[in-house]
Write an enzyme that holds these catalytic residues in place. Structure first.
Site, PDB file in Angstrom:
ATOM      1  CG  ASP A 399       4.470  44.650 -12.871  1.00  9.72           C
ATOM      2  OD1 ASP A 399       3.497  45.339 -13.190  1.00  9.72           O
ATOM      3  OD2 ASP A 399       5.178  44.030 -13.701  1.00  9.72           O
ATOM      4  CG  ASP A 442       0.630  43.697 -15.013  1.00  8.88           C
ATOM      5  OD1 ASP A 442       0.511  44.938 -15.089  1.00  8.88           O
ATOM      6  OD2 ASP A 442       1.639  43.092 -15.410  1.00  8.88           O
TER       7      ASP A 442
END
Length: 516
Positions: A399, A442
């Protein structure tokens, strides 16, 4: 030696494009290609143990190939086929398109020797599709194209072989002679089935190529091929002179294929001049020079020319009967050749359709922004995780830290560029058997074929590469990584939840962290 072995068991040797131990593979290949098949087998087995011990997978593949060639030379077709299949799987795992295409061509030649024509044509068609869609041509790509042309030649698919050699000639003159020989035999076969004009077109093109080579540098092999083309074109005086100048030299050197061409050129020329007995002796000499491994189309060519000479020498009933038998056999072989050509074209069409379908399916599973797999691809991969998996699997959940702030401060286009750069880093740290996907926004996932230790090392390298890279100007971008390994009985969902928990731990520990 022991103190020079690194902690992971690999020898500290320089890496080359052909593998650190490529000289071992070259030695085995030289033995296999110079008629020393038994020595090649022994060397390949010994070198394989060394290459496998140090993890030089590229050299392992080359050694398997050399061993396969040695087995073929010894007539051990079934064992060679088994190695060919092993090599094909190894090239696919390595992600080498030229390597896979070359392995398919080798396998096609083995299947041709076994009489498995359908499998042969299918593998040759697959190789052709791979090479057409492959990367920018380099040495490995050209080598694979050469193997493709050789396999097509072995199957007497002159159209396919000649087109490939013509393509190769634009990049290197080293393929001139094999191209000329392909056209030469094609022209001879056409003349024997009565397609005279088509035959002359191929023979003239062969003569043009060999003439250009001879203008640059005299060579007895090129001279023999040139003489045979001229003899069949009717330029028999020049052909006879050229053939006489090289025939004994070629025989003495053991260059029997080209010696046979010189004898054929002499036989055709002498027949045209009315010296039928002398012509017959030349064709018999060519026939007597045949050996195991001779091209499948050479003997029919020699037999036809010999039968035609015997018919003119003794125009009796038995001679005519003999010629008619040979002529019928030649036409039958030509029809079989045309059937193989049709099989190849049909197989090629099927492979192109399958390739187009596979490309469409890949596009459906591809994230357009990063080029990685998308959420659909993730769902396919995670669903494939079996509670009874046979190999180690580790999931890396990655992440980008504070990514919303990057979008808000620098625009969404900058955020998109950041994601593309992170995806490029993930690809750089994935092997052929690993796969990275963009899970959402993301968040990325890497399916890594390895244990927790390997996953932790790869995750840490990815984290370091992102933190140390200049992904956006004046921005220090970082990622958090959660790592979880599959355990017996685990489903894909359970493995993903375990990786998500580790990612949560990495976030809570301050981000820019790898949690295993």
């Amino acid at each position: 030696m022991a103190d020079r072995i690194s902690r992971d068991g690999r020898l500290p040797v320089p890496v080359s494009a052909y593998g650190p131990l490529h000289l071992l593979a070259r030695r085995a290949h030289q033995l296999a290609s110079t008629g020393r098949a038994h020595e090649a087998l022994g060397a390949a087995d010994a070198y394989l143990a060394v290459a496998q011990a140090v993890g030089d997978d590229r050299t392992v593949r080359f050694l398997i190939q050399s061993k396969m060639y040695a087995l073929l030379a010894l007539g051990r077709i079934a064992e060679a086929h088994t190695l060919g299949v092993t090599l094909l799987h190894a090239q696919r795992r390595a992600g080498s398109v030229p390597g896979e295409a070359k392995a398919l061509c080798d396998l096609a030649q083995i299947q041709l020797l076994s009489g498995h024509y359908v499998d042969c044509m299918r593998n040759l068609a697959r190789a052709g599709v791979l090479l057409d869609a492959g990367p920018v041509p380099d040495d490995r790509h050209r080598s694979a194209m050469c193997s493709f042309a050789e396999a097509a030649t072995a199957a007497e698919l002159y159209e396919t072989a000649a087109e490939t050699y013509e393509h190769l000639r634009h990049r290197s003159t080293s393929f001139d002679l094999v191209h000329a020989v392909t056209l030469l035999y094609w022209g001879l076969r056409l003349s024997h089935v009565g397609r005279t004009e088509e035959a002359r077109t191929r023979l003239r093109r062969s003569a043009e190529i060999t003439r250009e080579r001879l203008d640059d540098q005299p060579d007895p092999t090129v001279t023999a091929a040139h003489a045979l083309a001229l003899a069949k074109l009717g330029e028999t005086t020049v052909a006879e002179k050229l053939a006489r100048s090289v025939v004994m030299e070629l025989r003495a050197a053991g260059t029997h294929q080209y010696a046979r061409m010189a004898h054929l050129a002499l036989g055709i020329s002498l027949r045209a001049h009315g010296f039928l007995a002398e012509s017959r002796r030349e064709f018999v000499a060519a026939r007597d020079l045949t050996e195991p491994g001779v091209r499948p189309d050479e003997l029919p060519i020699i037999r036809f020319e010999l039968a035609l000479t015997v018919l003119e020498l003794d125009d009796g009933g038995s001679s005519r009967d003999l010629f008619e038998v040979v002529e019928a056999q030649v036409r039958e072989l030509w029809l079989l050749r045309l059937q193989r050509l049709g099989m190849l074209r049909q197989a090629r069409q099927r492979e192109e359709i399958d390739a187009a379908r596979a490309r469409a399916e890949r596009e459906i599973l591809r994230d357009p922004l990063t080029g990685l797999g998308n959420r659909r691809r993730f769902d396919v991969l995670i669903a494939g995780v079996s509670p009874m998996a046979q190999q180690p699997l580790t999931l890396l959940l990655i992440d980008v830290d504070h990514f919303k702030a990057v979008n808000d401060a620098y625009s969404h286009s900058s955020g998109d560029e950041a994601l593309r750069q992170v995806a490029a880093i993930l690809r750089a740290h994935c092997r052929a058997e690993d796969e990275a996907v963009r899970y959402a926004g993301d968040e990325f996932v890497v399916f890594l074929r390895g244990d927790a230790r390997a996953g932790g090392e790869v995750g840490e390298r990815i984290r370091t590469a992102v933190a140390g890279g200049e992904i956006l100007a004046d921005v220090r971008l970082t990622v958090s990584v959660g790592v979880a390994s599959w355990r017996p009985g685990m489903t894909g969902d359970q493995l993903f939840r375990a990786a998500d928990e580790r990612l949560y731990a990495a976030k809570w520990s301050g981000r820019n962290t790898t949690a295993v």
